[in-house]
Design an enzyme around this catalytic site. Structure first.
Site, PDB file in Angstrom:
ATOM      1  N   LYS A   9       0.847  -1.207   0.000  1.00 52.56           N
ATOM      2  CA  LYS A   9       0.000   0.000   0.000  1.00 52.56           C
ATOM      3  C   LYS A   9       0.880   1.254   0.000  1.00 52.56           C
ATOM      4  CE  LYS A   9       0.352   1.886   4.389  1.00 52.56           C
ATOM      5  NZ  LYS A   9       1.131   3.019   4.696  1.00 52.56           N
ATOM      6  N   SER A 103       1.647  -6.070   7.369  1.00 53.30           N
ATOM      7  CA  SER A 103       0.174  -6.006   7.466  1.00 53.30           C
ATOM      8  C   SER A 103      -0.487  -6.647   6.253  1.00 53.30           C
ATOM      9  CB  SER A 103      -0.292  -4.548   7.546  1.00 53.30           C
ATOM     10  OG  SER A 103       0.275  -3.917   8.660  1.00 53.30           O
ATOM     11  N   ASP A 136      -3.202  -1.190  10.107  1.00 55.37           N
ATOM     12  CA  ASP A 136      -3.300  -1.140   8.640  1.00 55.37           C
ATOM     13  C   ASP A 136      -3.887  -2.415   8.042  1.00 55.37           C
ATOM     14  OD1 ASP A 136      -2.280   1.394   8.278  1.00 55.37           O
ATOM     15  OD2 ASP A 136      -0.221   0.732   7.870  1.00 55.37           O
TER      16      ASP A 136
HETATM   17  O1  C5P Z   1      -1.370  -1.013  14.947  1.00 54.72           O
HETATM   18  P1  C5P Z   1       0.070  -1.265  14.765  1.00 54.72           P
HETATM   19  O2  C5P Z   1       0.576  -2.386  15.636  1.00 54.72           O
HETATM   20  O3  C5P Z   1       0.471  -1.471  13.335  1.00 54.72           O
HETATM   21  O4  C5P Z   1       0.827   0.048  15.226  1.00 54.72           O
HETATM   22  C1  C5P Z   1       2.205   0.087  15.488  1.00 54.72           C
HETATM   23  C2  C5P Z   1       2.511   1.318  16.324  1.00 54.72           C
HETATM   24  O5  C5P Z   1       2.288   2.496  15.552  1.00 54.72           O
HETATM   25  C3  C5P Z   1       1.638   1.477  17.556  1.00 54.72           C
HETATM   26  O6  C5P Z   1       2.164   0.787  18.649  1.00 54.72           O
HETATM   27  C4  C5P Z   1       1.676   2.974  17.777  1.00 54.72           C
HETATM   28  O7  C5P Z   1       2.890   3.358  18.380  1.00 54.72           O
HETATM   29  C5  C5P Z   1       1.709   3.516  16.345  1.00 54.72           C
HETATM   30  N1  C5P Z   1       0.384   3.866  15.819  1.00 54.72           N
HETATM   31  C6  C5P Z   1      -0.291   4.964  16.326  1.00 54.72           C
HETATM   32  N2  C5P Z   1      -1.513   5.292  15.811  1.00 54.72           N
HETATM   33  C7  C5P Z   1      -2.072   4.576  14.811  1.00 54.72           C
HETATM   34  C8  C5P Z   1      -1.399   3.469  14.272  1.00 54.72           C
HETATM   35  C9  C5P Z   1      -0.167   3.140  14.796  1.00 54.72           C
HETATM   36  O8  C5P Z   1       0.211   5.653  17.223  1.00 54.72           O
HETATM   37  N3  C5P Z   1      -3.262   4.944  14.322  1.00 54.72           N
END
Ligand code: C5P
Length: 287
Positions: A9, A103, A136
């Site tokens: 993406k 993802s 994501d």
């Molecule tokens: O959701 P995911 O595990 O992919 O996110 C990784 C990190 O990115 C989270 O731990 C956070 O620090 C940050 N993040 C965030 N806000 C989001 C998506 C991700 O702060 N909407």
């Protein structure tokens, strides 16, 4: 053996509207699937054991691998507790690039296992499971052109963007997503993307209108590694891109060109200088 494509993406735009109490941030992003892809080959077994193989030594092969996590969650949620899986991932999407490589592998596992078992989970259930794996992942399950809000899991499908060529270049360093979110919290953003303007341009099939509005607030973070991002953008624009921007928290940068543009020369010279460059095309919705 089940085979599934996991497409990368890109963020046509990325805005952060605020930090949340749960440690995440509220996002407003326009996402686009592109033809750069990993290929997954899944073999189910009755040992109940899970393993991923992807040829990159530092990527985990156990439940810390998002593809394995997706298979475990899916099989548990449909009551197939004795079933395990070997997942072979032919990795072409660079890691730490902002292209949702991990993802999209997880999303591909959810899509193809649900299909294989005769769609026991409806779209909403599948997207809820996806959100447990990562912010994501729900978008990567549906793919195409979409507006992603909330943590990234509140999705609105948009019209396909007009035909174009997209050149993606990743410098040799990677950027840690949590680190860049923390850095963003410490600065005052200078500007925000015109998300509504981009949506109107998509509606009107206006490629130039999309490209002129592309913007990612993470480019405001003060980090000297972003100098390479600015250099790549300059090269892409100099080669005729209508717009160029960093994707996600980087470090990849992409430029959008007209469908008939000649991009092989700029691709070769960027690959020589930065190590990774591909010319790709947009891909429509996957689910
Ligand atoms: O959701 P995911 O595990 O992919 O996110 C990784 C990190 O990115 C989270 O731990 C956070 O620090 C940050 N993040 C965030 N806000 C989001 C998506 C991700 O702060 N909407």
């Amino acid at each position: 053996m089940i085979t599934e494509n996991a497409f990368a993406k890109l963020n046509i735009s990325l805005d952060v509207s605020g930090a949340r109490d749960d440690g995440y941030h509220d996002m407003v992003m326009i996402m686009q699937t592109v033809s750069l892809k990993d290929t997954l080959r899944i073999t189910l077994n009755d040992t109940g054991r899970f393993r991923a193989k992807c040829g990159i030594a530092y990527l985990p092969s156990d439940g810390r691998n998002l593809a394995v996590k997706a298979a475990m969650l899916f099989l548990r949620s449909v009551g197939k507790c004795g079933t395990g899986a070997e997942i072979e991932i032919e990795k072409n999407i660079p890691v730490g690039a902002g292209m949702a490589g991990g993802s999209t592998d997880a999303a591909a596992v959810l899509r193809c296992l649900n299909r294989e078992f005769g769609n026991p989970l409806g779209r909403e259930q599948l997207l809820e499971l996806a959100a447990e794996i990562g912010s994501d992942v729900p978008y990567c399950v549906i793919g195409g052109t979409a507006l992603a809000e909330g943590r990234g899991e509140v999705l609105t499908t948009l019209k396909d963007i007009p035909d174009c060529r997209i050149v993606i270049c990743k410098p040799e360093f990677s950027i840690s997503t949590p680190e860049f979110f923390k850095a963003l919290d410490r600065i005052r953003l200078r500007r925000h993307p015109d998300t509504q303007g981009i949506i109107s341009a998509i509606d009107g099939n206006d490629l130039q209108g999309i490209c002129h509005r592309m913007y990612n607030v993470f480019e405001d973070v003060e980090d000297r590694r972003l100098n390479a991002v600015r250099d790549i953008r300059r090269i892409l624009l100099g080669a005729g891109a209508h717009g160029a921007v960093m994707t996600g928290t980087g470090s990849a940068v992409f430029g959008i060109f007209s469908p008939g543009a000649s991009t092989s020369e700029v691709c070769c010279s960027l690959e020589k200088e930065y190590g990774f460059c591909r010319c790709v095309t947009p891909v429509g919705g996957l689910l």
